[in-house]
Design a protein around this motif. Structure first.
Motif: not given
Length: 183
Positions: A52-53, A118-121, A141-144
């Motif tokens: 969906e995203v 550096m954090a991926s997020r 990104y967060q859902s994956l």
């Protein structure tokens, strides 16, 4: 007398366990099946949420859609698909390394962060702040990432080749988006 009272309860439990061993075994199978089914449901929900995203992100990109390849190499994509046939978990984890590589490259090239990791997020957040990625890239990104984290703990029988291939396509899209945004 006290010694007999101390020994009677554990002995009674062992004896009852022996008497009802087949029922206990059957009940433990049903409990495991229910837990597996619940895990499967959570995985399906997470993949549906990623779908969906992604549709939202893809709509904002227009014709800049990423190709299902890695750095122009369809061979790597095919290798990951074959890996999904053998082990869905291994395919998910291996595919995530492509996302991490894209994030590391972005942090080093675009942000000139050679001082340390550096954090991926944070990379995704910075690219959104600089309007190089759409805002929906962060939930994508967060859902994956959540799927990847969960997949490492799922039993092998819960993950299917189809799950791995869906994840593969989305993760490679994300890696490509990050490369396009910083390239």
């Amino acid at each position: 007398m006290e010694l007999v009272q101390v020994i009677v309860w554990p002995a009674a439990l062992v004896w009852l366990g022996y008497l009802f061993r087949s029922e206990i075994r059957e009940m433990s199978k049903r409990i495991a099946w229910g837990a597996e089914r619940s895990t499967r449901g959570r995985l399906e929900e997470a993949l549906d949420r990623a779908d969906e995203v992604w549709r939202t992100v893809k709509g904002q990109l227009g014709n800049r859609r990423a190709e299902p390849s890695i750095g122009g190499s369809p061979i790597r994509y095919e290798v990951l698909q074959r890996l999904a046939q053998t082990s869905a978990r291994a395919a998910i984890l291996e595919t995530w390394t492509e996302v991490e590589t894209a994030m590391t490259d972005a942090a080093g090239q675009y942000f000139d962060l050679h001082r340390g990791p550096m954090a991926s997020r944070r990379v995704v957040e910075r690219l959104i702040e600089d309007e190089r990625l759409p805002r929906e890239a962060l939930p994508f990104y967060q859902s994956l990432r959540d799927i990847r984290n969960s997949a490492t703990h799922y039993p092998d029988r819960v993950l299917t080749q189809e799950d791995a291939e869906r994840f593969l396509d989305h993760a490679l899209e994300l890696a490509r988006l990050v490369r396009m945004a910083t390239g």
